[in-house]
Write a protein that holds these residues in place. Sequence first.
Motif, PDB file in Angstrom:
ATOM      1  N   HIS A   1       1.099  -1.671  -0.460  1.00 21.44           N
ATOM      2  CA  HIS A   1      -0.096   0.056   0.304  1.00 21.44           C
ATOM      3  C   HIS A   1       1.273   1.225   0.197  1.00 21.44           C
ATOM      4  O   HIS A   1      -0.043   2.357  -0.643  1.00 21.44           O
ATOM      5  N   PHE A   2       2.119   0.939  -0.059  1.00 21.42           N
ATOM      6  CA  PHE A   2       2.936   2.352   0.513  1.00 21.42           C
ATOM      7  C   PHE A   2       2.855   2.799  -1.380  1.00 21.42           C
ATOM      8  O   PHE A   2       3.198   4.778  -1.006  1.00 21.42           O
ATOM      9  N   TRP A   3       3.373   2.218  -1.932  1.00 24.83           N
ATOM     10  CA  TRP A   3       2.950   2.168  -3.377  1.00 24.83           C
ATOM     11  C   TRP A   3       1.760   2.782  -3.506  1.00 24.83           C
ATOM     12  O   TRP A   3       2.001   3.979  -5.240  1.00 24.83           O
ATOM     13  N   THR A   4       0.887   3.406  -3.050  1.00 27.53           N
ATOM     14  CA  THR A   4      -0.276   3.259  -3.492  1.00 27.53           C
ATOM     15  C   THR A   4      -0.105   4.661  -3.839  1.00 27.53           C
ATOM     16  O   THR A   4      -0.839   6.236  -4.633  1.00 27.53           O
TER      17      THR A   4
ATOM     18  N   LYS B   1       4.828   6.347  -2.772  1.00 25.14           N
ATOM     19  CA  LYS B   1       5.911   6.355  -1.279  1.00 25.14           C
ATOM     20  C   LYS B   1       6.198   5.258  -0.905  1.00 25.14           C
ATOM     21  O   LYS B   1       6.581   4.439  -0.192  1.00 25.14           O
ATOM     22  N   GLY B   2       6.876   4.026  -1.289  1.00 26.95           N
ATOM     23  CA  GLY B   2       6.892   2.828  -1.538  1.00 26.95           C
ATOM     24  C   GLY B   2       8.551   2.808  -1.491  1.00 26.95           C
ATOM     25  O   GLY B   2       9.338   3.821  -1.926  1.00 26.95           O
ATOM     26  N   CYS B   3       9.125   2.357  -1.005  1.00 21.79           N
ATOM     27  CA  CYS B   3      10.447   2.231  -1.198  1.00 21.79           C
ATOM     28  C   CYS B   3      11.386   2.115  -1.993  1.00 21.79           C
ATOM     29  O   CYS B   3      11.454   0.980  -3.084  1.00 21.79           O
ATOM     30  N   ARG B   4      11.964   2.798  -2.372  1.00 20.37           N
ATOM     31  CA  ARG B   4      13.046   3.093  -3.720  1.00 20.37           C
ATOM     32  C   ARG B   4      13.862   2.318  -4.378  1.00 20.37           C
ATOM     33  O   ARG B   4      13.657   2.400  -5.399  1.00 20.37           O
ATOM     34  N   PHE B   5      14.413   0.664  -3.198  1.00 21.80           N
ATOM     35  CA  PHE B   5      15.048  -0.337  -3.740  1.00 21.80           C
ATOM     36  C   PHE B   5      14.423  -1.211  -4.402  1.00 21.80           C
ATOM     37  O   PHE B   5      14.467  -2.290  -5.140  1.00 21.80           O
ATOM     38  N   CYS B   6      12.713  -0.784  -4.410  1.00 23.07           N
ATOM     39  CA  CYS B   6      11.836  -1.754  -4.409  1.00 23.07           C
ATOM     40  C   CYS B   6      10.794  -2.070  -5.544  1.00 23.07           C
ATOM     41  O   CYS B   6      10.422  -1.283  -5.523  1.00 23.07           O
ATOM     42  N   ASP B   7      10.700  -3.416  -5.522  1.00 28.93           N
ATOM     43  CA  ASP B   7       9.759  -3.079  -7.019  1.00 28.93           C
ATOM     44  C   ASP B   7       8.933  -4.512  -6.415  1.00 28.93           C
ATOM     45  O   ASP B   7       8.020  -5.150  -8.383  1.00 28.93           O
ATOM     46  N   ILE B   8       7.929  -4.373  -5.939  1.00 33.27           N
ATOM     47  CA  ILE B   8       7.124  -5.414  -5.467  1.00 33.27           C
ATOM     48  C   ILE B   8       5.730  -5.349  -6.173  1.00 33.27           C
ATOM     49  O   ILE B   8       5.456  -5.954  -7.054  1.00 33.27           O
ATOM     50  N   ASN B   9       5.149  -3.740  -6.643  1.00 33.96           N
ATOM     51  CA  ASN B   9       3.648  -3.430  -6.882  1.00 33.96           C
ATOM     52  C   ASN B   9       4.275  -3.400  -8.381  1.00 33.96           C
ATOM     53  O   ASN B   9       3.393  -3.691  -9.512  1.00 33.96           O
TER      54      ASN B   9
ATOM     55  N   GLY C   1       3.152  -6.724   0.985  1.00 34.99           N
ATOM     56  CA  GLY C   1       3.398  -6.165   1.284  1.00 34.99           C
ATOM     57  C   GLY C   1       2.985  -5.401   2.458  1.00 34.99           C
ATOM     58  O   GLY C   1       1.527  -6.591   2.788  1.00 34.99           O
ATOM     59  N   SER C   2       3.142  -4.454   2.763  1.00 33.16           N
ATOM     60  CA  SER C   2       2.611  -3.501   4.231  1.00 33.16           C
ATOM     61  C   SER C   2       0.896  -3.403   3.623  1.00 33.16           C
ATOM     62  O   SER C   2       0.604  -2.724   3.098  1.00 33.16           O
ATOM     63  N   VAL C   3       0.026  -3.971   4.439  1.00 34.41           N
ATOM     64  CA  VAL C   3      -1.699  -3.120   4.285  1.00 34.41           C
ATOM     65  C   VAL C   3      -2.085  -2.217   5.329  1.00 34.41           C
ATOM     66  O   VAL C   3      -1.577  -2.473   6.148  1.00 34.41           O
TER      67      VAL C   3
ATOM     68  N   LEU D   1      13.587  -2.038   8.595  1.00 37.07           N
ATOM     69  CA  LEU D   1      13.819  -0.490   8.942  1.00 37.07           C
ATOM     70  C   LEU D   1      14.189  -0.474   7.526  1.00 37.07           C
ATOM     71  O   LEU D   1      14.020   0.512   6.867  1.00 37.07           O
ATOM     72  N   GLU D   2      15.346  -1.114   7.013  1.00 35.24           N
ATOM     73  CA  GLU D   2      15.615  -1.779   5.085  1.00 35.24           C
ATOM     74  C   GLU D   2      17.147  -0.386   5.394  1.00 35.24           C
ATOM     75  O   GLU D   2      17.798  -0.776   4.689  1.00 35.24           O
ATOM     76  N   VAL D   3      17.131   0.778   6.078  1.00 37.38           N
ATOM     77  CA  VAL D   3      18.799   1.449   5.804  1.00 37.38           C
ATOM     78  C   VAL D   3      18.449   1.949   7.629  1.00 37.38           C
ATOM     79  O   VAL D   3      18.213   2.229   8.060  1.00 37.38           O
TER      80      VAL D   3
ATOM     81  N   GLY E   1       6.941   5.774   2.680  1.00 41.90           N
ATOM     82  CA  GLY E   1       6.006   5.415   2.799  1.00 41.90           C
ATOM     83  C   GLY E   1       6.186   5.341   4.358  1.00 41.90           C
ATOM     84  O   GLY E   1       5.207   5.035   5.518  1.00 41.90           O
ATOM     85  N   LYS E   2       7.218   4.609   4.891  1.00 47.05           N
ATOM     86  CA  LYS E   2       7.470   4.073   6.021  1.00 47.05           C
ATOM     87  C   LYS E   2       8.019   5.196   7.352  1.00 47.05           C
ATOM     88  O   LYS E   2       7.200   5.429   8.294  1.00 47.05           O
ATOM     89  N   ALA E   3       7.915   6.526   6.045  1.00 48.77           N
ATOM     90  CA  ALA E   3       8.350   7.306   7.397  1.00 48.77           C
ATOM     91  C   ALA E   3       7.805   8.061   7.782  1.00 48.77           C
ATOM     92  O   ALA E   3       7.257   8.546   8.844  1.00 48.77           O
TER      93      ALA E   3
HETATM   94  S1  SF4 Z   1       9.714  -2.585   0.747  1.00 53.98           S
HETATM   95 FE1  SF4 Z   1       8.454  -3.252   1.360  1.00 53.98          FE
HETATM   96  S2  SF4 Z   1       7.541  -2.031   2.758  1.00 53.98           S
HETATM   97 FE2  SF4 Z   1       8.843  -1.189   1.317  1.00 53.98          FE
HETATM   98  S3  SF4 Z   1       7.607  -0.734  -0.507  1.00 53.98           S
HETATM   99 FE3  SF4 Z   1       8.407  -3.152  -1.080  1.00 53.98          FE
HETATM  100  S4  SF4 Z   1       7.414  -4.199   0.090  1.00 53.98           S
HETATM  101 FE4  SF4 Z   1       6.548  -2.124   0.842  1.00 53.98          FE
END
Ligand code: SF4
Length: 421
Positions: free
Chosen positions: A160-163, A166-174, A217-219, A279-281, A293-295
């Motif tokens: 949901h952070f990508w909605t 604001k997803g994490c910049r290294f992440c390609d989940i969506n 992914g975060s909901v 925390l990723e970083v 998004g986490k921030a």
């Molecule tokens: S790393 Fe996790 S929290 Fe961050 S955008 Fe990807 S799935 Fe979402």
Amino acid sequence: MSVALKRTFQNELTLNEVVTQYPDIPRLVIIKTDVQRRGIHYTERALSVVDPEIHLVNDPAISELFGSRDGVEKPLPASLLLRDGTSILVSSTPLEENPYLVDLVDGRLALVDNGEFIEHVEFWRKPRFYDLKTSSGVPMRQIFSARPQRLSIVQSSYCHFWTDHKGCRFCDINNNNKKRNEDAKARPRIKPQDISETIREALKEPGRFTGICLTGGSVLAGNGLFDKEVDLYIETLQAIGENFATKKFPSQLISSAFNEKQLKRLYDETGLMSYTSDLEVLNEDKFNWICPGKADNVGYQEWKQRLIRSVDIFGKGHVATGIVGGVELAKPYGFISEDEALRSTLDEAESLAENGVTTIFVVWSPRPGSDFHEQQNASLDYYVRLASGLHQLRVKYGLTVDFDDYRRCGNHPDSDLARLI
Ligand code: SF4
């Protein structure tokens, strides 16, 4: 300049130089780390011995969170195994990026670099339950995916952070989720009974699985932040738990940072044994930039506090945070020097370790579907120092990482070292 030239190895120590420089770190762990760092390319010869009846191969019908490094969906071997049981979770990487080759040497699979034999490897083996269906007709491999010794279920392959972008910049989940086949998108939500039946079948394979991992992914839905995510995990854990005679079973949840009430529910109402929230970083400024998004939704300091508070519930040695090793050096706002990045990351990891939270890392592999797709990960020397530093912190603070070690997970060079003590 083409992407082909993006990775330069000038001024970096070679694999053999790093192996010589760190005699206390097993050569196989250093090889694993470098292969994860640079990626792999399968030769036609290597692919000629893939047998989908025996080996685990990528399958778009199986839920995976992240895409491959070359952005292509192909039925390639899922990953590799070294001769000491160390896993190398790695994906196919464009040849221009100078990956290791997986080839045949003397009729056996091997890692090869610039014509030099490095090590023999094996493909992961397919578990028996992959060919079975649940009583409602769902292929079991669509419910749990397998690693050599771990079962994994992806609760949601949408974050949901990508909605809000604001997803994490290294992440390609969506982006990866979007690309995966229509079949996967149209699939109904997994029912508890299908989960329970799949676990029952998987556990029939003697000696194969040592742990179960839940993630997704975060909901952000629910009455309170992450309430819906917690409800889904509780439902899944309860279904898994039907197959165990004990209240608790070997398990890891990798999820959002939950509040105390949510964590207590997870602990009291299910058999969950360990909790990880990434925390990723490990730096507040870099976190705010890399994980907006986490921030925005939780914040760096509160995320840390939630981890620390969860030690009171799950116990010391049962709580972790994951970081994406090397992303703290991303451009333009990351650390400039590897020495500074390492010092800062280990200092922050120590502040968590003092409070019972252990830190594990994955090697950052820039993926085409992420914001950071044109960036470069860190040097091998950096990753070995990071692995060693995080391992030393566990030794110093008496923290175990059984739920995320080389058998249960296999994706962390630092927790591979836990078998040495
Ligand atoms: S790393 Fe996790 S929290 Fe961050 S955008 Fe990807 S799935 Fe979402």
